[in-house]
Design an enzyme around this catalytic site. Structure first.
Site, PDB file in Angstrom:
ATOM      1  N   GLY C  48      52.041  50.887  50.158  1.00 56.34           N
ATOM      2  CA  GLY C  48      50.853  50.679  49.335  1.00 56.34           C
ATOM      3  C   GLY C  48      49.598  50.777  50.179  1.00 56.34           C
ATOM      4  N   LEU C  51      43.700  47.472  48.435  1.00 58.28           N
ATOM      5  CA  LEU C  51      42.874  46.621  49.296  1.00 58.28           C
ATOM      6  C   LEU C  51      43.729  45.907  50.333  1.00 58.28           C
ATOM      7  CD1 LEU C  51      40.276  45.058  46.871  1.00 58.28           C
ATOM      8  CD2 LEU C  51      39.945  46.852  48.560  1.00 58.28           C
ATOM      9  N   ALA C  52      44.848  45.340  49.910  1.00 58.55           N
ATOM     10  CA  ALA C  52      45.677  44.589  50.857  1.00 58.55           C
ATOM     11  C   ALA C  52      46.371  45.544  51.830  1.00 58.55           C
ATOM     12  CB  ALA C  52      46.702  43.752  50.097  1.00 58.55           C
ATOM     13  N   GLY C  53      47.011  46.564  51.312  1.00 62.93           N
ATOM     14  CA  GLY C  53      47.761  47.484  52.158  1.00 62.93           C
ATOM     15  C   GLY C  53      46.859  48.303  53.066  1.00 62.93           C
ATOM     16  N   HIS C 274      43.119  39.736  29.571  1.00 67.56           N
ATOM     17  CA  HIS C 274      41.668  39.807  29.601  1.00 67.56           C
ATOM     18  C   HIS C 274      41.135  40.000  28.190  1.00 67.56           C
ATOM     19  CE1 HIS C 274      37.674  40.930  30.836  1.00 67.56           C
ATOM     20  NE2 HIS C 274      37.976  40.648  32.081  1.00 67.56           N
ATOM     21  N   SER C 292      33.714  45.027  31.135  1.00 68.30           N
ATOM     22  CA  SER C 292      33.348  43.852  31.929  1.00 68.30           C
ATOM     23  C   SER C 292      33.090  42.626  31.057  1.00 68.30           C
ATOM     24  CB  SER C 292      32.109  44.150  32.762  1.00 68.30           C
ATOM     25  OG  SER C 292      31.660  42.964  33.351  1.00 68.30           O
ATOM     26  N   ARG C 338      38.721  33.155  30.128  1.00 71.43           N
ATOM     27  CA  ARG C 338      39.455  34.320  29.649  1.00 71.43           C
ATOM     28  C   ARG C 338      40.639  33.978  28.761  1.00 71.43           C
ATOM     29  NH1 ARG C 338      39.707  38.020  35.157  1.00 71.43           N
ATOM     30  NH2 ARG C 338      37.506  38.572  35.130  1.00 71.43           N
ATOM     31  N   HIS C 409      46.088  42.314  32.210  1.00 71.17           N
ATOM     32  CA  HIS C 409      45.109  42.749  33.181  1.00 71.17           C
ATOM     33  C   HIS C 409      45.577  42.492  34.611  1.00 71.17           C
ATOM     34  CE1 HIS C 409      41.309  43.108  35.143  1.00 71.17           C
ATOM     35  NE2 HIS C 409      41.214  41.828  35.406  1.00 71.17           N
ATOM     36  N   LEU C 449      39.958  40.723  44.485  1.00 74.41           N
ATOM     37  CA  LEU C 449      39.512  41.541  45.613  1.00 74.41           C
ATOM     38  C   LEU C 449      39.478  40.683  46.865  1.00 74.41           C
ATOM     39  CD1 LEU C 449      36.645  43.561  43.896  1.00 74.41           C
ATOM     40  CD2 LEU C 449      39.070  44.051  44.028  1.00 74.41           C
TER      41      LEU C 449
END
Lengths: 248, 208, 645
Positions: C48, C51-53, C274, C292, C338, C409, C449
């Protein structure tokens, strides 16, 4: 609505390809273009045909995976819209729609509508970054960035790397893509130390990939779903001239 | 290409202004034509300047054409497969015809030199009698027609070329874009009209 | 009838027993280090590039490890982190509005409805500030004020402005930053990048993760990749519902394969729904698009008072409209969290008052805002969202109210990991949305994030180093019997998918699975419904293996085969989610059990019985899984019931 799709079919990179016509009698104006292809593929699968291969992922216009040339236009007729966000209400009942892969010698066809865009990644690898190892960053507020500069950087950083600019360019050039990255990073103070090497390396990589040269036709910016402007190309040229003259 | 193009553009502006001297009559025009051969004297010998200019311009044309040739080759190689569905150009006509317009202009320049410099094709063909040479050529309708076509090509070439040069040299900015495009169109119109006034005037009998 | 076995309790043993503020420092100090000269000799697989990978790959390569990285997309830049809109939280307190690491920690634990591990959440809050520094240095163009300093805004459920953002494309900008850092390491030869390559299985040798089996999606070649450790950064499993805001190809296969090999699955039933997504328009719908949450600041949500009212919204007089959120929650109105907004919309539609195709939608009306602020002001604030809505629906929200409906979501559940982000298989680390760690039963906006980047840039690298320094790695070859067996199983599975040649497409099974999951394990879950689902899902799984039709062969690009393989894993995961949802007889965060609610319809937690994280052990396809409970203690944030009325 009833549509006829003429789709480029090509079994593999080295195989010959051709346009093949398919009827889609049950299209709906609220479908996205990719959902239309889904419907066709479900039918082809059940009929024992090979479904049409195409790249896609997020389907909300941000990942940059999808992209086909629709009636001679990259991402189709609607401005600033990726293929996944194009809906069939842009077309009329009875239309014949030609669907082709991105064309450029740097983008080989993998299968059907799927092409190899790894050349764009190699352009970024050549210099599309700021060298800062994790943990070595200074406090975020140490360097203020004037808002207009931050905005220019952002506008250029919105590039999704879909390759529509290359597909639309009669010269198969990747100038808009490369210029967006150069403008994004070279306009920021954080990017200044590597400014010269960055633009030289990016241009060199772009040439090595076999992309064509820019003749400023402006087709790229019209096709760009994110509206990256032609000014970015001027910025790349300016940075390149500056770097070439300054290096000697 | 941008640099050589702009150099030639500069020459064309002076060339066009010189041409307009024809409206001051035969003597003034011939005198002007003669003077061109004496520029730079006494530092330079007779017609040296002219030869230097000719050399520079020839070099510019050759470099411009060579770059155009190389760029075209590269570009055709980069897009070997055309779309089955004809691509509708989003850009203007001027952009579209750069390549063919350039070739037309190259052929025209050869014709133009044979006509007025070497006088090989000129019907009057008397060295030093610039005014009469001009009048004799443009009195023939199809010569004028060639010039009209060529000058329209020139105008289109400049309209895209000037903006494109500014782009290539990195001079364009969002704030300047309108100005640069306006200037490009202005120069294109000015040169096309300025160059065409003379042949049209000759054909119309205003200059004889 | 029960659907699971109860096993021993499980606990995190890595977080040091010191005050929470000191735990991360102590853990890092205690961690063993790998000599920089030796790092090159250790290879790490990362699956992956989100963001993390992406962040983990770049950072480990910078430190000198030999990184082998994979993504199924044609470029690492396309991972689905790119689609995140809102922003990223960080306890910078630039606004001087009372924010602090402790407050971010507090908000996150409370927002997660007290079902997250305190140690992890505190570390997340601590790390958050470094993330912003790192991203700014990489050239991420965050929104700025005219002073040239970073702008922040506030986000749902909190009272401070700690969310950094880049217009509505924060995820894209952060991902491009990580992608560029990764690109730099690929160019330097420190990362061996395999695009269009999908993990098929995890290789476990002598009880430790030592590699993966992966398929080249272009040539169909199945290969083994061996290393000293494996990091899974493969995102969430929201696509089990078929329709979700996830990317079309997002899947659970990597973590599900690891689960089958022994990694416990944490809290699979925790899904976030969501409230403001664009409703589906027909059966061909392939995914849902999020709008959003900020729209709820100015839009008013309503439905017709009379069930089955099909008049166009401008024909419905004010007196016949029900602004139900304002009516039920006068305090928070349209800005309730939410999960509450989502459930309320579902309730209205269940009463037959929904609008649009199939009655699955409610109005989000800007008429009042346009009257109050003027169309220009509204355009300035929400122009891009209105444009997106118009592009998808063909309706102009300046003239007619938007129609919205909740959609899946994010999944808070994922592979169970300890404080070091290591799963129950030693050497198999899990980062980002793929793990279960930091959000408890509900994730706050702009925290996904933050977690992805915290894990990738700052948490994983030292802990992975500790694992490598603490263990000896004998050479494993492709001839090792465990490796051979894993390859054979993966290959056999694909061969089987291709050979069934039945009469239904993988997509049709996926759709049916999605409908069952949405109806019975979606916004509201009941014992009856879950039992019904658990009756149907095994049948569906068997039917799949009997009658799926996968055209083509395995030796070239075959997107149908890729899809069928992913669907087969979703089918198994769906069962586990229902088991988890059925066993958790309480409502918490994104998990709402109709049996556990207050008289006025709000979620009721049961802390006495369920203040634990559920870690599920796999016992075989169709076999009952074993539940291991990790009891959660709340020493710093005291347990309290949420109340938004």
């Amino acid at each position: 609505m009833k549509l006829t799709l003429r789709i480029w079919r090509q079994a593999g990179p080295a195989e010959p390809g051709r346009m093949v016509a398919y009827e889609v009698p049950d299209a709906n104006p609220d479908m996205s273009f990719l959902e239309l292809l889904d419907v066709l593929n479900e039918r082809l699968t059940l009929e024992g045909d090979d479904p049409v291969t195409f790249d896609h992922d997020c389907r909300e216009g941000i990942c940059g995976a999808c992209g086909v040339v629709i009636n001679g236009q990259a991402h189709g007729p609607r401005e600033r819209t990726t293929t996944c966000q194009l809906h069939m209400r842009e077309f009329s009942d009875g239309d014949v729609i030609d669907v082709e892969p991105w064309r450029s010698v740097a983008f080989g066809v993998v299968k059907d509508l799927m092409v190899d865009r790894s050349g764009l990644d190699r352009i970024i690898r050549a210099g599309g970054y700021i060298s800062v190892n994790t943990g070595s960053a200074p406090e975020a507020h140490a360097t203020p960035v004037p808002k207009p500069i931050a905005d220019t950087a952002f506008d250029n950083a919105t590039c999704i790397g879909c390759g529509a600019c290359v597909a639309a360019c009669p010269n198969g050039a990747a100038m808009l893509f490369a210029s967006a990255k150069v403008t994004h990073l070279n306009s920021l103070p954080q990017g200044a130390p590597e400014r010269t090497e960055r633009v030289l390396n990016i241009v060199e990589a772009m040439d090595a990939e076999g992309f064509g040269g820019c003749t400023n036709t402006g087709e790229c910016t019209v096709a760009c779903p994110k509206g990256i402007p032609m000014d970015s190309i001027a910025t790349l040229n300016r940075e390149y001239l500056r770097a070439s003259l300054g290096r000697k | 290409m941008a640099v050589t193009g702009l150099l030639m553009l500069l020459f064309l502006i002076v060339h066009m202004l010189g041409n307009l001297k024809i409206f001051y009559g035969r003597d003034d025009f011939d005198h002007y034509a003669g003077w061109l051969r004496t520029i730079g004297e006494p530092v330079l010998h007779g017609a040296w300047y002219l030869w230097i200019q000719r050399f520079v311009l020839l070099l510019a044309v050759v470099l411009h054409a060579t770059s155009a040739y190389q760029l075209s080759r590269r570009d055709l190689k980069a897009r070997p497969t055309k779309y089955a569905h004809h691509q509708r150009a989003q850009a203007g006509y001027a952009t579209h015809v750069m390549r063919y317009g350039g070739i037309t202009l190259a052929l025209f320049i050869i014709y133009h030199i044979l006509d007025f410099t070497t006088l090989t094709l000129n019907r009057h063909g008397v060295e030093g009698a610039a005014y009469d040479n001009v009048v004799s050529s443009f009195s023939v309708w199809w010569v004028t027609a060639i010039y009209i076509v060529a000058m329209i090509c020139l105008g289109l070439h400049i309209q895209h070329g000037f903006w494109s040069a500014a782009q290539t040299l990195g001079l364009n900015r969002p704030s300047r874009d309108r100005a640069v495009r306006g200037l490009a169109t202005g120069l294109a119109v000015l040169l096309t009209v300025g160059f065409l006034i003379v042949p049209v005037a000759v054909l119309a009998g205003l200059v004889d | 009838m029960t659907f699971y076995k109860l096993g021993d309790d499980i606990a995190d043993t890595c977080a040091p027993d010191v005050p929470i503020e000191q735990r991360w420092d102590k853990r890092r100090f205690d961690a063993k280090l790998v000599n920089p000269a030796n790092r090159r000799r250790h290879s790490v697989i990362i699956v992956g590039t989100g963001l993390a990978g992406g962040a983990a790959g770049a950072t480990l390569a910078e430190q000198g490890y030999n990184v082998i990285q994979f993504c199924y997309q044609d470029s690492p830049r396309r991972a689905h982190s790119i689609a995140a809109q809102g922003g990223i939280n960080a306890a910078k307190n630039y606004r001087n509005d009372g924010d602090s690491v402790y407050r971010l920690f507090y908000d996150t634990v409370k927002g997660g409805d007290f079902r997250a591990r305190e140690s992890n959440v505190y570390r997340l809050a601590q790390t958050s500030t470094q993330i912003i520094d790192q991203c700014v240095a990489q050239g991420v163009p965050f929104a700025r004020e005219y002073s040239g300093l970073l702008d922040t805004r506030s986000f749902g459920g909190v009272q401070v402005a700690r969310t950094f953002y880049a217009r509505g494309q924060t995820g894209q900008q952060l991902l491009i930053g990580a992608y560029q850092a990764l690109s730099r390491q690929i160019d330097a030869g420190n990362v061996e990048m395999h695009e269009r390559t999908e993990m098929l299985d995890l290789i476990v040798v002598d009880g430790r993760a030592r590699g993966i089996v992966a398929r080249d999606l272009v040539t169909g070649q199945i290969s083994t990749y061996l290393a000293d450790a494996v990091v899974l950064a493969t995102g969430g499993y929201g696509n089990v519902f078929y329709l979700s805001t996830n990317a079309k190809n997002s899947n659970t296969s990597a973590i599900w394969r690891a689960h089958r090999r022994g990694a416990y699955f944490g809290n699979p039933c925790y899904t976030q729904i969501h409230p403001t997504c664009i409703p589906r328009s027909g059966d061909y719908q392939s995914k849902l698009t999020l709008m959003s949450e900020s729209l709820r600041n100015d839009g008013r949500i309503w439905v017709p008072k009379n069930a089955g009212d099909t008049r166009s919204p401008d024909q419905i007089p004010e007196a016949e409209r029900d602004y139900y959120l304002e009516r039920i929650y006068p305090g928070f109105g349209n800005l309730v969290p939410r999960d509450i907004a989502s459930r309320a919309a579902k309730n209205q539609c269940d009463l037959g008052r929904g609008v649009g195709p199939g009655g699955l939608g409610v109005f989000l009306d800007f008429a009042d805002a346009i009257r109050r602020l003027g169309e220009d002001k509204v355009r300035e604030k929400y122009g891009n969202l209105f444009e997106m809505y118009d592009r998808i629906t063909g309706e102009d929200p300046y003239k007619v109210p938007m129609r919205i409906y909740p959609a899946v979501h994010y999944t808070m559940g994922g592979l169970w990991v300890d404080y070091d982000l290591q799963s129950t298989i030693p050497g198999c680390f899990v980062v980002g949305e793929a793990n279960f760690s930091d959000h408890g039963a509900n994730r706050l906006g702009a925290s996904a994030l933050m977690q992805g980047l915290a894990d990738g840039y700052f948490v994983l690298p030292p802990m992975l180093g500790n694992y490598i320094a603490s263990n000896k790695f004998d050479k494993v070859t492709e001839a090792h019997p465990d490796v051979v067996e894993t390859v054979n199983e993966a290959t056999g599975r694909l061969t089987k998918l291709l050979s069934v040649n039945g009469e239904r497409t993988a997509d049709s099974f996926h759709r049916e699975l999605g409908e069952i999951m949405w109806d019975e394990c979606g916004m509201a879950r009941s014992e009856d419904g879950l039992r019904k689902a658990l009756g149907r899902l095994p049948e569906l799984r068997e039917e799949f293996w009997r009658s799926v039709k996968v055209p083509g062969n395995g030796n070239q690009v075959n997107q149908s085969l890729e899809r069928a393989n992913r669907v087969s894993d979703f089918l198994e995961l769906g069962e586990l989610m229902c088991v988890d949802a059925l066993h958790r007889e309480e409502s918490c965060g994104g998990h709402f059990r109709v049996e556990s609610q207050t008289p006025d319809g709000e979620a009721r937690r049961d802390d006495d019985r369920f203040a634990y994280a559920a870690a599920w052990e796999f016992n075989g396809t169709g076999e009952q899984p074993t539940l291991h409970r990790e009891n959660l203690t709340f020493d710093y944030v005291h347990l309290a019931q949420r109340n938004y009325a």
